[in-house]
Design a protein around this motif. Structure first.
Motif, PDB file in Angstrom:
ATOM      1  N   VAL A 284       0.838  -1.203   0.000  1.00  0.00           N
ATOM      2  CA  VAL A 284       0.000   0.000   0.000  1.00  0.00           C
ATOM      3  C   VAL A 284       0.870   1.250   0.000  1.00  0.00           C
ATOM      4  CG1 VAL A 284      -1.676   1.321   1.351  1.00  0.00           C
ATOM      5  CG2 VAL A 284      -1.972  -1.151   1.070  1.00  0.00           C
TER       6      VAL A 284
ATOM      7  N   PHE B 119       3.732   1.567  -1.289  1.00  0.00           N
ATOM      8  CA  PHE B 119       4.370   1.715  -2.591  1.00  0.00           C
ATOM      9  C   PHE B 119       3.368   1.878  -3.725  1.00  0.00           C
ATOM     10  CE2 PHE B 119       8.165   0.169  -0.416  1.00  0.00           C
ATOM     11  CZ  PHE B 119       9.160   0.901  -1.041  1.00  0.00           C
ATOM     12  N   GLY B 120       2.082   2.053  -3.380  1.00  0.00           N
ATOM     13  CA  GLY B 120       1.122   2.413  -4.411  1.00  0.00           C
ATOM     14  C   GLY B 120       0.020   1.431  -4.707  1.00  0.00           C
ATOM     15  N   ALA B 121      -0.040   0.302  -4.004  1.00  0.00           N
ATOM     16  CA  ALA B 121      -1.148  -0.626  -4.228  1.00  0.00           C
ATOM     17  C   ALA B 121      -2.448   0.034  -3.785  1.00  0.00           C
ATOM     18  CB  ALA B 121      -0.928  -1.921  -3.443  1.00  0.00           C
ATOM     19  N   PRO B 122      -3.558  -0.229  -4.502  1.00  0.00           N
ATOM     20  CA  PRO B 122      -4.832   0.406  -4.125  1.00  0.00           C
ATOM     21  C   PRO B 122      -5.279  -0.014  -2.731  1.00  0.00           C
ATOM     22  CG  PRO B 122      -5.169  -1.309  -5.775  1.00  0.00           C
ATOM     23  CD  PRO B 122      -3.694  -1.102  -5.673  1.00  0.00           C
TER      24      PRO B 122
ATOM     25  N   THR C 297      -4.563  -7.849  -3.141  1.00  0.00           N
ATOM     26  CA  THR C 297      -3.377  -7.375  -2.423  1.00  0.00           C
ATOM     27  C   THR C 297      -3.069  -8.267  -1.232  1.00  0.00           C
ATOM     28  OG1 THR C 297      -3.910  -5.107  -3.092  1.00  0.00           O
ATOM     29  CG2 THR C 297      -2.311  -5.384  -1.318  1.00  0.00           C
TER      30      THR C 297
ATOM     31  N   TRP D 275       8.989  -6.335  -5.886  1.00  0.00           N
ATOM     32  CA  TRP D 275       8.983  -4.895  -6.140  1.00  0.00           C
ATOM     33  C   TRP D 275       9.279  -4.597  -7.602  1.00  0.00           C
ATOM     34  CZ3 TRP D 275      13.306  -1.445  -6.986  1.00  0.00           C
ATOM     35  CH2 TRP D 275      12.934  -0.093  -6.989  1.00  0.00           C
TER      36      TRP D 275
ATOM     37  N   SER E  72       3.363  -0.657 -14.958  1.00  0.00           N
ATOM     38  CA  SER E  72       3.369   0.656 -15.611  1.00  0.00           C
ATOM     39  C   SER E  72       3.715   0.586 -17.096  1.00  0.00           C
ATOM     40  CB  SER E  72       4.362   1.585 -14.907  1.00  0.00           C
ATOM     41  OG  SER E  72       5.682   1.061 -14.997  1.00  0.00           O
TER      42      SER E  72
ATOM     43  N   TRP F  42      -2.790  -6.611 -11.765  1.00  0.00           N
ATOM     44  CA  TRP F  42      -2.433  -6.760 -10.352  1.00  0.00           C
ATOM     45  C   TRP F  42      -3.094  -8.006  -9.778  1.00  0.00           C
ATOM     46  CZ3 TRP F  42       0.835  -4.696  -6.949  1.00  0.00           C
ATOM     47  CH2 TRP F  42       0.583  -4.892  -5.590  1.00  0.00           C
TER      48      TRP F  42
END
Length: 206
Positions: free
Chosen positions: A88, A90-93, A101, A157, A164, A174
């Motif tokens: 989260v 590092f940008g996970a929804p 997740t 990671w 992207s 994801w």
């Protein structure tokens, strides 16, 4: 360590890839399911079963492996929560794809945290060496804990970076790249651990 480093590394890696190959974690557009959750849950449970079996066979630790396996289960749960928080950060929804997740975090924790915990156990000094530096690793167990753990998380990671890219493939959804990145990273980590152990043995004989 009850087995040779090479055998430990091979069994650890092959069992992980086997769990995923038996439940391919992809998004098939022709499938009735729109998420990889069922496959990822199956892979995680298969991997956990393999890890428990290997712990019973004392692959990662000495004869007190039963106690270490129980500790490893606890640390795997803690690792799942920690990895979810990292994802989260590092940008996970946070409010979308929540199940994906959590399943990814559980898979990665089972992949790398369980064997590391099973090998090192409650040895605080060993954990400090594992967490702090490769240069001060003293035993085969510590090397087999450090390298797969570190490179597995690094691989996850780096795998997330594929999200992207403008490839427009199902494998980019994801958390598929994260899972496969962790697999590749942990396998590479076992290879590095075996090599590092061999170098350490040669230096010890010199």
């Amino acid at each position: 360590m009850m087995q040779s480093p090479l055998l430990t590394a091979a069994l650890s890696s092959f069992s992980a890839w086997g769990a995923v190959l038996l439940s391919p974690i992809t998004l098939d557009p022709s499938s009735s399911s729109s998420t990889p959750n069922a496959a990822l849950l199956k892979a995680t449970l298969l991997l956990l079963a393999c890890r428990l079996l290997l712990a019973t066979l004392r692959i990662w630790s000495e004869p007190d492996s039963r106690d270490k396996a129980i500790q490893a289960l606890l640390w795997t749960c803690i690792g799942t929560i920690s990895l979810w928080m990292l994802a989260v950060l590092f940008g996970a929804p946070l409010f979308e794809l929540v199940e994906e997740t959590w399943l990814a975090a559980a898979f990665v924790a089972t992949l790398v945290v369980f064997p590391a915990s099973c090998g090192v156990g409650g040895d605080g000094e060993a954990w400090r060496r594992v967490v702090s530096s490769t240069g001060r690793l003293k035993t085969t167990t510590e090397r087999l804990a450090y390298y797969p753990l570190t490179l597995g998380i690094l691989g996850a990671w780096l795998g997330a970076g594929a999200l992207s890219l403008d490839w427009q493939t199902d494998m980019q959804r994801w958390p598929v790249p994260v899972v496969y990145g962790a697999l590749v990273g942990s396998s590479a980590g076992y290879a590095v651990a075996v090599a590092a152990d061999h170098v350490a043995e040669e230096e010890g004989r010199a």
